[in-house]
Design a protein around this motif. Structure first.
Motif, mmCIF file in Angstrom:
data_model
loop_
_atom_site.group_PDB
_atom_site.id
_atom_site.type_symbol
_atom_site.label_atom_id
_atom_site.label_comp_id
_atom_site.label_asym_id
_atom_site.label_seq_id
_atom_site.Cartn_x
_atom_site.Cartn_y
_atom_site.Cartn_z
ATOM 1 N N SER A 192 -7.487 1.738 5.625
ATOM 2 C CA SER A 192 -7.676 2.082 4.212
ATOM 3 C C SER A 192 -8.595 3.281 4.103
ATOM 4 C CB SER A 192 -8.282 0.903 3.454
ATOM 5 O OG SER A 192 -8.689 1.324 2.164
ATOM 6 N N SER B 251 -10.170 4.105 1.554
ATOM 7 C CA SER B 251 -11.353 3.716 0.785
ATOM 8 C C SER B 251 -11.504 2.208 0.868
ATOM 9 C CB SER B 251 -11.271 4.168 -0.669
ATOM 10 O OG SER B 251 -12.532 3.937 -1.281
ATOM 11 N N ALA B 252 -12.381 1.793 1.740
ATOM 12 C CA ALA B 252 -12.513 0.363 2.017
ATOM 13 C C ALA B 252 -13.160 -0.377 0.858
ATOM 14 C CB ALA B 252 -13.330 0.163 3.285
ATOM 15 N N ILE C 172 -11.473 4.664 -5.531
ATOM 16 C CA ILE C 172 -10.804 5.966 -5.599
ATOM 17 C C ILE C 172 -11.537 6.927 -6.541
ATOM 18 C CG2 ILE C 172 -8.657 7.126 -6.293
ATOM 19 C CD1 ILE C 172 -8.332 5.592 -3.699
ATOM 20 N N MET D 240 1.859 1.230 -9.674
ATOM 21 C CA MET D 240 0.545 1.429 -10.315
ATOM 22 C C MET D 240 0.680 2.321 -11.554
ATOM 23 S SD MET D 240 -2.022 2.000 -7.085
ATOM 24 C CE MET D 240 -1.806 1.058 -5.584
ATOM 25 N N LEU E 266 2.896 -4.099 0.941
ATOM 26 C CA LEU E 266 1.461 -4.302 0.709
ATOM 27 C C LEU E 266 0.905 -5.162 1.835
ATOM 28 C CD1 LEU E 266 1.907 -5.222 -3.057
ATOM 29 C CD2 LEU E 266 0.906 -3.084 -2.234
ATOM 30 N N LEU E 267 1.531 -5.003 3.027
ATOM 31 C CA LEU E 267 1.201 -5.884 4.144
ATOM 32 C C LEU E 267 -0.044 -5.394 4.890
ATOM 33 C CD1 LEU E 267 2.411 -8.497 5.283
ATOM 34 C CD2 LEU E 267 3.504 -7.118 7.051
ATOM 35 N N SER E 268 -1.116 -5.287 4.155
ATOM 36 C CA SER E 268 -2.382 -4.887 4.758
ATOM 37 C C SER E 268 -2.934 -6.043 5.584
ATOM 38 C CB SER E 268 -3.364 -4.530 3.642
ATOM 39 O OG SER E 268 -4.666 -4.400 4.149
ATOM 40 N N LEU F 170 -6.223 -5.732 6.285
ATOM 41 C CA LEU F 170 -7.621 -5.345 6.114
ATOM 42 C C LEU F 170 -8.327 -6.261 5.127
ATOM 43 C CD1 LEU F 170 -6.767 -1.568 5.640
ATOM 44 C CD2 LEU F 170 -7.485 -2.662 7.778
ATOM 45 N N LYS F 171 -9.593 -6.538 5.410
ATOM 46 C CA LYS F 171 -10.369 -7.352 4.470
ATOM 47 C C LYS F 171 -10.833 -6.525 3.278
ATOM 48 C CE LYS F 171 -13.089 -10.616 6.075
ATOM 49 N NZ LYS F 171 -14.174 -11.263 6.843
ATOM 50 N N LYS F 172 -10.960 -5.236 3.491
ATOM 51 C CA LYS F 172 -11.420 -4.360 2.410
ATOM 52 C C LYS F 172 -10.452 -3.205 2.251
ATOM 53 C CE LYS F 172 -16.425 -5.096 2.763
ATOM 54 N NZ LYS F 172 -17.712 -4.417 3.042
ATOM 55 N N ASP F 173 -9.914 -3.061 1.078
ATOM 56 C CA ASP F 173 -9.013 -1.940 0.803
ATOM 57 C C ASP F 173 -9.003 -1.679 -0.692
ATOM 58 O OD1 ASP F 173 -7.038 -0.013 0.740
ATOM 59 O OD2 ASP F 173 -5.392 -1.450 0.897
ATOM 60 N N ASN F 174 -9.862 -0.785 -1.134
ATOM 61 C CA ASN F 174 -9.951 -0.465 -2.564
ATOM 62 C C ASN F 174 -9.258 0.851 -2.864
ATOM 63 O OD1 ASN F 174 -11.246 -2.804 -3.260
ATOM 64 N ND2 ASN F 174 -13.293 -1.920 -3.337
ATOM 65 N N THR F 175 -7.960 0.878 -2.611
ATOM 66 C CA THR F 175 -7.199 2.098 -2.919
ATOM 67 C C THR F 175 -6.178 1.775 -4.009
ATOM 68 O OG1 THR F 175 -5.764 1.590 -1.025
ATOM 69 C CG2 THR F 175 -7.472 3.207 -0.667
ATOM 70 N N GLY F 176 -6.633 1.905 -5.233
ATOM 71 C CA GLY F 176 -5.731 1.686 -6.370
ATOM 72 C C GLY F 176 -5.725 0.244 -6.846
ATOM 73 N N PHE F 177 -4.830 -0.027 -7.782
ATOM 74 C CA PHE F 177 -4.755 -1.367 -8.361
ATOM 75 C C PHE F 177 -4.348 -2.369 -7.277
ATOM 76 C CE2 PHE F 177 -3.107 1.130 -12.286
ATOM 77 C CZ PHE F 177 -4.366 1.676 -12.474
ATOM 78 N N HIS F 178 -4.835 -3.582 -7.410
ATOM 79 C CA HIS F 178 -4.636 -4.578 -6.345
ATOM 80 C C HIS F 178 -3.347 -5.363 -6.600
ATOM 81 C CE1 HIS F 178 -8.866 -4.296 -4.522
ATOM 82 N NE2 HIS F 178 -8.680 -3.250 -5.315
ATOM 83 N N LEU F 179 -2.240 -4.761 -6.213
ATOM 84 C CA LEU F 179 -0.922 -5.251 -6.600
ATOM 85 C C LEU F 179 -0.520 -6.570 -5.953
ATOM 86 C CD1 LEU F 179 1.155 -1.935 -6.459
ATOM 87 C CD2 LEU F 179 -0.023 -2.932 -8.414
#
Lengths: 489, 489
Positions: free
Chosen positions: A441, A443-444, A448, A468, B207-209, B211-220
């Motif tokens: 990611s 941005s963890a 943004i 989005m 959306l198969l992340s 990652l525990k942290k991923d703040n890139t855009g809306f959390h779909l």
């Protein structure tokens, strides 16, 4: 309330040319034919973006100072927020929601002359339930104030940030803040039970559930968690708060290699299991910004890597026994070369300062290119040696990494004596491409904001970004909420 | 793949009148003028809804048997799911996504002749990462199979259900399944790191992340968690799995009153803290369906209330010491009258059977009106005495409650010898109104399915339901995905 609206009207009319009217905000809203675009904001926006100091190190200007020309509204109630937004929406006035203004990507800073809607007066704590552990409060409550109030009930907030003394819980929720306790207490999508939010048109969406289980329809509250105020303004929250730990212990460890760090992380998860609360990593180069630049004292001599391992538990004897077993284990296996353990508050503070004052320490290097990325755990540190090789012949002070090892979130930085466009070009977009290739990611935890919309595609697919944009249009058809942010053009 | 589409084409063409074409599915999509509604499905739907056996006790028919006229497609890959949905969307063919078909509100059962898209062949486990604890697998993996695979890595699934032997993880995610471990390991919005889903038009949303942290855009991804397949079909998931506990202990307690139950819950949270894994309650009347109807043996004599308190930890000595301190505490204060503690697997199984076989036990009573509600913790049990008074002069076998005390989720039931419309009228809508007044949830963990769309307004505001309808229209404009379910007309 009338005073607020009058203020908006007065201020916006007096500088009408600067009010966004049907602006192509966030790249998703077309100008309304009957409300034409009064001016092109692009050059000014680009100017801001191009400013290297602002685009690469937002901490230098992270606080929003009330500019002479800015209109800052400070509602006290949801109803007032609703009326402000309704008015702004009807009049196509852009709004920048702002909590404690501690964000690092410019999400809470107006780009042009958006009306700033500050939650600073929305600081009521409505309820703390001892049995369920549920806190209900307004969005403008300061995180540390909430933690202090909860302490009287044997509870604490599920998140802890360096900015806790000024950040607002509404901002935490709106940015899905992470921080130091996430490893143990999970993210806000898990611990926020409910939100109340106001949509761009002023409609209040009451999702303020205090229930742990509620499967009635689509789970809408998550649209407001982490969307940085672009879909609505969070006005109230209900949070599931964990018990405040009776025992806290902290180990500070020195290690030889990142491979040893990874093995020690795995051991910590196994041996400390339910009491493991934080697992942070600092490399040697990063630690020296504290020891050399800030003259802080490290309890350990120099090692290539350091780990902070904190336990939270209900029985100190049990926790110390687990911690001792873990330490014997990792030291006998040669994973950890040296270490110190303490549960004395002052000593723990000294160690945590080595972690929490890193940002401050970097400022002494000169200019810092900073990145907040998540990477798969095996590749957590790989960016640092790759970038060191890439910049081997350049005049850089340090290339280093530290961060939330237990959560796979590294803060990566390149410090230089002075900003250099050439070095920036060597770092970007490489750092994003590298992260993207590993399905990381870009941005963890920082979000943004207006710094990173053009990089979002490195972590999100075109289909996701399209969804989005559709959501933005659905929730905020006039694009008045935090325009120019989150979504790309 | 061609064979699948051929099968759809063949089956749907041979009974064209039963194919939903531009149907007003889920009450949100208008019939398309160029694709007129071929028939009115309303009477048949009402018929199903009116059947008291089906509308009040879905367990009796919870398994979907492949009916002679039904078309069941079993894709193996995301690409196949995509092609099926694309075809169905183009041809306005309604689709009912189905996992293990263990749901209790009819969400996975076709209402008319929707094509059933079963995930039963999508059972690949792609990766289990020992260090990060992340599992990546297809949606059709059976929960228990995953738990067994994870055990080899010292991990386990964050959720545990009675239906674990047949439910699919994709169904768990799509219904935001709760279960017995939620108190400790949190809900799926917290532990699901990523999903891959296919929208109604066949578009794959990655959306198969992991990652525990991923703040890139809306959390779909959260839109697909708990939306019961109405916004898209989940095809892959990435789950954060906790360590499998090295020590498990179970206490079974007898108590005098619900007030004592509440105080004991609070004590359990304080004393057991990080090792508390489950906290269930059973009232005397409920327990007797196991002891009398099923002839199971209870280790305790009769008490008005029982609690099951389970601990999960990494050190058995520590856990037992905590448990003993807790028990001494609550018994010395007179909160608990009697109890037994064990860590023997067979004895724990015997006690858990008293909780997990309740549903089976109720069947012997005759007909059971069953409800799954969340209530604020102080009111957790209040529905039972209120309803007992309301039905005091009626011929009922029992009015009772049991469930996930630690999560505020009670399973409430009224059993009668034979279905009675008069008794149903005394229970409904009262039970929903009562829950709504206390800001509870009329479906805590079972979801809405096609049983409860008309009750959703008791837990969700008109504004929220309107947003849900807009989302449905955005994601599935033709209304082909799980029509007639989740949303009201």
């Amino acid at each position: 309330m009338a005073a607020y609206l009058l203020l908006v009207r007065k201020l916006t009319r007096s500088r009408w040319g600067c009010v966004v009217r049907g602006k192509n905000a966030a790249g998703s809203v077309s100008p309304s034919p009957d409300r034409p675009l009064h001016f092109s904001t692009r050059p000014a926006m680009e100017k801001q973006r191009r400013s290297p100091r602002e685009s690469s190190d937002f901490r230098r200007k992270k606080r929003f100072d009330v500019l002479r020309n800015s209109c800052v509204l400070k509602p006290k109630t949801t109803e007032e927020v609703s009326k402000i937004l309704s008015f702004c929406n009807d009049n196509r006035i852009a709004v920048c929601p702002q909590g404690g203004n501690t964000g690092l990507v410019g999400g809470s800073v107006p780009v042009f002359d958006e009306v700033v809607l500050s939650t600073s007066l929305m600081n009521q704590i409505y309820d703390i339930n001892d049995t369920s552990g549920v806190l209900i409060c307004q969005a403008g409550c300061i995180l540390e104030v909430l933690d202090e109030a909860l302490a009287d009930h044997g509870l604490m907030m599920p998140l802890d940030l360096g900015a806790k003394g000024s950040c607002h819980v509404g901002g935490n929720v709106s940015t899905n803040a992470g921080g130091l306790r996430l490893l143990r207490y999970g993210n806000l999508h898990g611990s926020v039970l409910g939100v109340e939010a106001v949509k761009a048109d002023g409609e209040v969406v009451d999702l303020l559930s205090t229930l742990k289980k509620d499967n009635t329809g689509f789970h809408l509250k998550h649209l407001f968690i982490g969307s940085e105020g672009a879909l609505g303004i969070v006005t109230k929250v209900a949070v599931q708060c964990p018990a405040k730990p009776k025992a806290v212990n902290l180990a500070f460890l020195g290690l030889e290699s990142f491979d040893m760090v990874l093995k020690t992380l795995k051991k910590a998860k196994q041996d400390l299991a339910e009491v493991l609360a934080s697992c942070e990593m600092i490399d040697e180069s990063t630690l020296s910004v504290c020891t050399e630049n800030l003259k802080l004292r490290s309890p350990l001599p120099d090692y290539p890597f350091y780990m902070l391992v904190e336990t939270h538990g209900s029985n100190n004897d049990h926790d110390q026994e687990k911690l001792n077993a873990f330490l014997e284990d990792v030291m006998s296996q040669g994973l950890v070369l040296d270490g110190t353990v303490t549960n004395e508050v002052s000593k723990m503070r000294t160690i945590w300062d080595l972690r929490e004052r890193i940002t401050e320490g970097f400022i002494h290097d000169g200019y810092v290119f900073k990145y907040d990325v998540s990477l798969p755990i095996e590749n957590f540190y790989s960016l640092v040696p790759v970038m060191r090789e890439r910049l081997a012949n350049d005049d850089v002070v340090r290339v280093s990494g530290y961060g939330h090892l237990g959560d796979g979130n590294i803060h990566f930085q390149v410090s230089v004596r002075e900003f250099s466009q050439d070095i920036l070009k060597k770092i970007e977009p490489f750092v994003y491409e590298y992260t993207s290739k590993l399905r990381g990611s870009v941005s963890a935890e920082h979000g943004i904001g207006f710094r990173k919309p053009k990089y979002i595609h490195y972590s999100k697919s075109p289909e996701s970004i399209q969804i989005m944009k559709q959501l933005k249009k659905m929730f905020d058809p006039n694009g008045i909420l935090n325009p120019y942010k989150v979504l790309p053009k």
